[in-house]
Design a protein around this motif. Structure first.
Motif, mmCIF file in Angstrom:
data_model
loop_
_atom_site.group_PDB
_atom_site.id
_atom_site.type_symbol
_atom_site.label_atom_id
_atom_site.label_comp_id
_atom_site.label_asym_id
_atom_site.label_seq_id
_atom_site.Cartn_x
_atom_site.Cartn_y
_atom_site.Cartn_z
ATOM 1 N N ASP A 70 35.919 34.943 30.686
ATOM 2 C CA ASP A 70 36.005 35.816 31.733
ATOM 3 C C ASP A 70 35.126 37.020 31.322
ATOM 4 O O ASP A 70 34.248 37.517 32.430
ATOM 5 N N SER A 74 31.814 38.552 33.676
ATOM 6 C CA SER A 74 31.675 39.873 34.054
ATOM 7 C C SER A 74 30.471 40.800 33.422
ATOM 8 O O SER A 74 29.779 41.547 34.331
ATOM 9 N N SER A 83 27.356 39.386 41.295
ATOM 10 C CA SER A 83 28.798 39.563 41.638
ATOM 11 C C SER A 83 29.537 38.785 40.475
ATOM 12 O O SER A 83 29.128 37.692 40.294
ATOM 13 N N VAL A 85 33.501 37.336 39.685
ATOM 14 C CA VAL A 85 35.041 37.168 39.946
ATOM 15 C C VAL A 85 35.618 36.116 38.727
ATOM 16 O O VAL A 85 34.995 35.069 38.814
ATOM 17 N N CYS A 86 36.714 36.729 38.346
ATOM 18 C CA CYS A 86 37.234 35.878 37.228
ATOM 19 C C CYS A 86 38.674 35.319 37.655
ATOM 20 O O CYS A 86 39.327 35.623 38.579
ATOM 21 N N VAL A 88 39.427 32.252 38.970
ATOM 22 C CA VAL A 88 39.388 32.083 40.566
ATOM 23 C C VAL A 88 40.113 30.675 40.684
ATOM 24 O O VAL A 88 40.078 29.866 39.910
ATOM 25 N N THR A 97 33.346 33.261 50.184
ATOM 26 C CA THR A 97 34.793 33.783 49.850
ATOM 27 C C THR A 97 35.249 33.264 48.742
ATOM 28 O O THR A 97 35.127 32.048 48.162
ATOM 29 N N VAL A 98 35.943 34.096 47.734
ATOM 30 C CA VAL A 98 36.640 33.722 46.476
ATOM 31 C C VAL A 98 37.863 33.860 46.561
ATOM 32 O O VAL A 98 38.258 35.096 46.920
ATOM 33 N N LYS A 100 41.793 34.097 44.225
ATOM 34 C CA LYS A 100 42.469 34.258 42.926
ATOM 35 C C LYS A 100 43.800 34.686 42.997
ATOM 36 O O LYS A 100 44.040 35.440 44.029
ATOM 37 N N PHE A 111 38.237 37.280 48.219
ATOM 38 C CA PHE A 111 37.302 38.332 47.994
ATOM 39 C C PHE A 111 35.997 37.852 48.831
ATOM 40 O O PHE A 111 35.643 36.729 48.584
ATOM 41 N N VAL A 113 31.937 37.867 48.787
ATOM 42 C CA VAL A 113 31.141 38.142 47.758
ATOM 43 C C VAL A 113 29.489 38.113 48.245
ATOM 44 O O VAL A 113 29.276 37.013 48.958
ATOM 45 N N LEU A 120 31.272 32.949 38.129
ATOM 46 C CA LEU A 120 32.699 32.748 38.413
ATOM 47 C C LEU A 120 33.346 31.935 37.057
ATOM 48 O O LEU A 120 32.457 31.310 36.421
#
Length: 279
Positions: A70, A74, A83, A85-86, A88, A97-98, A100, A111, A113, A120
């Motif tokens: 993670d 980031s 971008s 996203v953790c 997921v 889109t993602v 979570k 989300f 993105v 990810l």
């Protein structure tokens, strides 16, 4: 679409393959970035990840699950202006889109993105073994930077106060700024650098220069706020400034309400123009 799989451990390959199969990315151009060694700090691996990206210009960088993954996703996304996203659980390439789990797993958030590359990290325990292996078109080994041996020799500071306490000009940097470039422009403007908590957490800057309720509280003649949205805790640190100029690409940023002058535009371009006028 180019996808890079970051393998922190050999066992990471199965959940990453399962995620790709579920996301319809089994036919994508896949690269394997194998991390050498079992023990490393995130800051030791980030330079190697950044170099690997610039060598291949990958669209998606996929990390396994876990706290280190993670953090790497980031911090790498911030370095590459992409971008992140953790944790997921789903990815839809067609819609961009993602998904979570949020609120302790009570809800699922989706989300959209847009900034590339997309970094990810997977939710732990969601993807299991038993997926047919995919083909990696290319593999490379990432070697974490060695830790510097020993501590720096002690240095005696001549100043009894932090430079921000007496600075006449301060450049207050938010998430919309980048380290080396911002430092160069601060020198041209003749300003001391300060940072928002979010910018400090992204790494690469002095934590003793954090501005806000839990950091430095400044009172310069001129405070240039660059790329900070204007959280109340941050604004409390610069409230004593005689004159505040806010620079942000978002015209609706809350920071403009606290500024004497607001400039909507690219932070670097505006600071370059101000530096030229001052010089």
């Amino acid at each position: 679409m180019k996808v890079a799989l970051v393998l922190l451990h050999p066992k990471d390959i199965d959940p990453l393959f399962a995620f790709l199969a579920d996301s319809g990315l089994a036919s994508a151009s896949l690269s394997g970035w194998n991390v050498e060694g079992d023990f490393f700090l995130p800051e030791q691996l980030l330079p190697a990840l950044e170099h690997a990206f610039h060598a291949s210009e990958t669209d998606i960088i996929l990390f396994p699950g876990g706290a280190i993954a993670d953090e790497l996703a980031s911090r790498l996304a911030w370095r590459l202006r992409g971008s992140a996203v953790c944790q997921v659980t789903e990815f839809c390439p067609e819609a961009g889109t993602v998904a979570k789990a949020v609120y302790g797993g009570a809800l699922t958030a989706t989300f959209e993105v847009k900034a590339s590359p997309l970094c990810l990290s997977l939710a732990e325990g969601v993807y299991h073994k038993g997926v047919s292996p995919l083909t990696l078109s290319r593999q490379q080994t990432l070697v974490p930077d060695p830790l510097r041996e020993g501590l720096l020799p002690p240095q005696t500071e001549k100043n009894t106060h932090h430079p921000l306490e007496t600075a006449r000009r301060v450049l207050a940097c938010g998430q919309g700024t980048v380290g080396a470039e911002t430092s160069r422009l601060a020198k041209k403007i003749g300003a001391e650098e300060g940072y928002s908590r979010q910018r400090i957490m992204s790494g690469g800057c002095d934590g003793q220069r954090m501005l806000g309720i839990s950091g430095q509280k400044i009172a310069p003649a001129l405070c240039l706020v660059a790329g900070a949205s204007g959280a109340s805790a941050f604004l409390a640190g610069i409230a004593g400034s005689d004159f505040i100029v806010a620079i942000n690409h978002d015209p609706a940023a809350p920071v403009f309400a606290a500024a004497d002058v607001g400039i909507v535009g690219d932070v670097t371009e505006v600071l370059e123009a101000l530096a030229e006028k001052i010089s």
